[in-house]
Design a protein around this motif. Structure first.
Motif, PDB file in Angstrom:
ATOM      1  N   LEU A   1       0.830  -1.213   0.000  1.00  0.00           N
ATOM      2  CA  LEU A   1       0.000   0.000   0.000  1.00  0.00           C
ATOM      3  C   LEU A   1       0.858   1.254   0.000  1.00  0.00           C
ATOM      4  N   GLN A   2       1.893   1.241   0.813  1.00  0.00           N
ATOM      5  CA  GLN A   2       2.785   2.408   0.873  1.00  0.00           C
ATOM      6  C   GLN A   2       3.426   2.673  -0.483  1.00  0.00           C
ATOM      7  N   SER A   3       3.764   1.611  -1.188  1.00  0.00           N
ATOM      8  CA  SER A   3       4.431   1.778  -2.486  1.00  0.00           C
ATOM      9  C   SER A   3       3.499   2.303  -3.563  1.00  0.00           C
ATOM     10  N   CYS A   4       2.194   2.132  -3.402  1.00  0.00           N
ATOM     11  CA  CYS A   4       1.291   2.594  -4.457  1.00  0.00           C
ATOM     12  C   CYS A   4       0.632   3.932  -4.130  1.00  0.00           C
ATOM     13  N   LEU A   5       0.938   4.512  -2.984  1.00  0.00           N
ATOM     14  CA  LEU A   5       0.396   5.835  -2.660  1.00  0.00           C
ATOM     15  C   LEU A   5       0.962   6.879  -3.618  1.00  0.00           C
TER      16      LEU A   5
ATOM     17  N   THR B   1     -11.977  -0.149   2.746  1.00  0.00           N
ATOM     18  CA  THR B   1     -11.400   0.998   2.028  1.00  0.00           C
ATOM     19  C   THR B   1     -10.780   0.541   0.717  1.00  0.00           C
ATOM     20  N   TRP B   2     -10.109  -0.604   0.727  1.00  0.00           N
ATOM     21  CA  TRP B   2      -9.531  -1.170  -0.493  1.00  0.00           C
ATOM     22  C   TRP B   2     -10.630  -1.440  -1.518  1.00  0.00           C
ATOM     23  N   GLN B   3     -11.741  -1.995  -1.063  1.00  0.00           N
ATOM     24  CA  GLN B   3     -12.851  -2.281  -1.974  1.00  0.00           C
ATOM     25  C   GLN B   3     -13.414  -0.992  -2.575  1.00  0.00           C
ATOM     26  N   ARG B   4     -13.484   0.069  -1.770  1.00  0.00           N
ATOM     27  CA  ARG B   4     -13.945   1.355  -2.315  1.00  0.00           C
ATOM     28  C   ARG B   4     -12.979   1.869  -3.373  1.00  0.00           C
ATOM     29  N   MET B   5     -11.693   1.662  -3.161  1.00  0.00           N
ATOM     30  CA  MET B   5     -10.696   2.068  -4.170  1.00  0.00           C
ATOM     31  C   MET B   5     -10.902   1.281  -5.457  1.00  0.00           C
ATOM     32  N   LEU B   6     -11.165  -0.005  -5.336  1.00  0.00           N
ATOM     33  CA  LEU B   6     -11.376  -0.832  -6.524  1.00  0.00           C
ATOM     34  C   LEU B   6     -12.655  -0.424  -7.252  1.00  0.00           C
ATOM     35  N   GLN B   7     -13.709  -0.132  -6.505  1.00  0.00           N
ATOM     36  CA  GLN B   7     -14.974   0.257  -7.116  1.00  0.00           C
ATOM     37  C   GLN B   7     -14.872   1.621  -7.793  1.00  0.00           C
TER      38      GLN B   7
ATOM     39  N   LEU C   1      -7.652  21.497  -3.217  1.00  0.00           N
ATOM     40  CA  LEU C   1      -8.937  21.009  -2.734  1.00  0.00           C
ATOM     41  C   LEU C   1      -8.951  19.496  -2.879  1.00  0.00           C
ATOM     42  N   LEU C   2      -9.567  18.840  -1.937  1.00  0.00           N
ATOM     43  CA  LEU C   2      -9.640  17.388  -1.995  1.00  0.00           C
ATOM     44  C   LEU C   2     -10.838  16.970  -2.836  1.00  0.00           C
ATOM     45  N   ASP C   3     -10.584  16.160  -3.833  1.00  0.00           N
ATOM     46  CA  ASP C   3     -11.672  15.584  -4.610  1.00  0.00           C
ATOM     47  C   ASP C   3     -11.959  14.193  -4.067  1.00  0.00           C
ATOM     48  N   ASP C   4     -12.881  13.490  -4.712  1.00  0.00           N
ATOM     49  CA  ASP C   4     -13.255  12.157  -4.239  1.00  0.00           C
ATOM     50  C   ASP C   4     -12.078  11.194  -4.279  1.00  0.00           C
ATOM     51  N   VAL C   5     -11.260  11.282  -5.295  1.00  0.00           N
ATOM     52  CA  VAL C   5     -10.107  10.390  -5.413  1.00  0.00           C
ATOM     53  C   VAL C   5      -9.101  10.681  -4.309  1.00  0.00           C
ATOM     54  N   GLY C   6      -8.876  11.944  -4.018  1.00  0.00           N
ATOM     55  CA  GLY C   6      -7.969  12.319  -2.933  1.00  0.00           C
ATOM     56  C   GLY C   6      -8.460  11.795  -1.593  1.00  0.00           C
ATOM     57  N   ARG C   7      -9.764  11.869  -1.394  1.00  0.00           N
ATOM     58  CA  ARG C   7     -10.336  11.350  -0.141  1.00  0.00           C
ATOM     59  C   ARG C   7     -10.160   9.834  -0.051  1.00  0.00           C
ATOM     60  N   LEU C   8     -10.295   9.144  -1.173  1.00  0.00           N
ATOM     61  CA  LEU C   8     -10.089   7.695  -1.175  1.00  0.00           C
ATOM     62  C   LEU C   8      -8.652   7.343  -0.793  1.00  0.00           C
ATOM     63  N   TRP C   9      -7.705   8.077  -1.375  1.00  0.00           N
ATOM     64  CA  TRP C   9      -6.301   7.820  -1.055  1.00  0.00           C
ATOM     65  C   TRP C   9      -6.010   8.109   0.419  1.00  0.00           C
ATOM     66  N   ILE C  10      -6.560   9.209   0.930  1.00  0.00           N
ATOM     67  CA  ILE C  10      -6.362   9.534   2.343  1.00  0.00           C
ATOM     68  C   ILE C  10      -6.997   8.466   3.227  1.00  0.00           C
ATOM     69  N   GLY C  11      -8.181   7.994   2.833  1.00  0.00           N
ATOM     70  CA  GLY C  11      -8.836   6.922   3.581  1.00  0.00           C
ATOM     71  C   GLY C  11      -8.012   5.646   3.584  1.00  0.00           C
TER      72      GLY C  11
ATOM     73  N   LEU D   1      -7.604   3.344 -10.396  1.00  0.00           N
ATOM     74  CA  LEU D   1      -6.745   4.053  -9.453  1.00  0.00           C
ATOM     75  C   LEU D   1      -5.535   3.215  -9.068  1.00  0.00           C
ATOM     76  N   LEU D   2      -5.682   1.915  -9.184  1.00  0.00           N
ATOM     77  CA  LEU D   2      -4.612   0.991  -8.808  1.00  0.00           C
ATOM     78  C   LEU D   2      -4.242   0.133 -10.016  1.00  0.00           C
ATOM     79  N   PRO D   3      -2.960   0.014 -10.318  1.00  0.00           N
ATOM     80  CA  PRO D   3      -2.548  -0.827 -11.450  1.00  0.00           C
ATOM     81  C   PRO D   3      -2.944  -2.290 -11.236  1.00  0.00           C
ATOM     82  N   GLU D   4      -3.133  -2.985 -12.314  1.00  0.00           N
ATOM     83  CA  GLU D   4      -3.522  -4.399 -12.251  1.00  0.00           C
ATOM     84  C   GLU D   4      -2.493  -5.232 -11.485  1.00  0.00           C
ATOM     85  N   SER D   5      -1.218  -4.904 -11.642  1.00  0.00           N
ATOM     86  CA  SER D   5      -0.178  -5.661 -10.934  1.00  0.00           C
ATOM     87  C   SER D   5      -0.319  -5.502  -9.421  1.00  0.00           C
ATOM     88  N   VAL D   6      -0.681  -4.310  -8.975  1.00  0.00           N
ATOM     89  CA  VAL D   6      -0.875  -4.070  -7.540  1.00  0.00           C
ATOM     90  C   VAL D   6      -2.098  -4.828  -7.056  1.00  0.00           C
ATOM     91  N   ARG D   7      -3.148  -4.833  -7.866  1.00  0.00           N
ATOM     92  CA  ARG D   7      -4.355  -5.583  -7.485  1.00  0.00           C
ATOM     93  C   ARG D   7      -4.058  -7.063  -7.328  1.00  0.00           C
TER      94      ARG D   7
END
Length: 186
Positions: free
Chosen positions: A49-53, A116-122, A68-78, A131-137
């Protein structure tokens, strides 16, 4: 004759007590060793997780100052916050792997991280906007499988330990020696 019987009974009780105590100590040690594997697997997942931030999040929980924080920024912070929660709970559990409260906190933190991971995937359901590369998934899924396998081994060790300290008459010795039931990861 009765004196000999009494001494024989006391010797039998002493040898049984030593054997039962050693068994409980060995089973408690097995639980601790099983937790080491769970710990290693979770640390590996947290490292992933740290490597993909995003690079802007490596220094702080916020994006760049003034943004300003958008939805994607909030997901990453979460995701980063959930990972930090797991890391803190893991540190506490590492110190006391048989303590029910610390393991309950770790289980809860891991649940938050998984959600939180599932929200990132969705959020990145469309492959062109992932938001996450296939290799990371894939690596996360493999790590999750290994973590759950290690968790199952830990749960089995906890089960054996708890059964040993609840057996009569060993439960009397466990009570006297301060052995307490451990909590399994659920």
């Amino acid at each position: 004759m009765s004196s000999l019987t009494l001494w024989a009974a006391l010797a039998l009780l002493l040898f049984w007590s030593i054997g039962a105590y050693n068994r409980m100590v060995r089973l408690r040690s097995d639980v601790r060793h099983a937790f080491v594997t769970v710990d290693q697997r979770l640390v590996a997942q947290l490292g992933l997780l740290q490597s993909c931030l995003p690079p802007s999040m490596n220094a702080s929980l916020l994006t760049q100052p003034g943004e300003l924080l958008d939805d994607v920024g909030r997901l990453w912070i979460g995701l980063r916050s959930a990972a930090a929660q797991v890391a803190a709970s893991l540190a506490a559990a590492r110190a006391h792997p048989l303590d029910a409260r610390t393991l309950a906190a770790l289980v809860a933190a891991r649940g938050v991280l998984d959600a939180t991971w599932q929200r990132m995937l969705q959020a990145g359901a469309d492959p062109s906007q992932a938001l996450l590369p296939e290799s990371v998934r894939r690596e996360w899924e493999q790590g999750g499988t290994q973590t759950y396998a290690a968790g199952d081994a830990f749960n089995q060790a906890v089960s054996r330990y708890n059964a040993a300290i609840r057996q009569f008459p060993a439960l009397l010795l466990a009570w006297v020696c301060g052995f307490k039931a451990a909590r399994a990861l659920s």
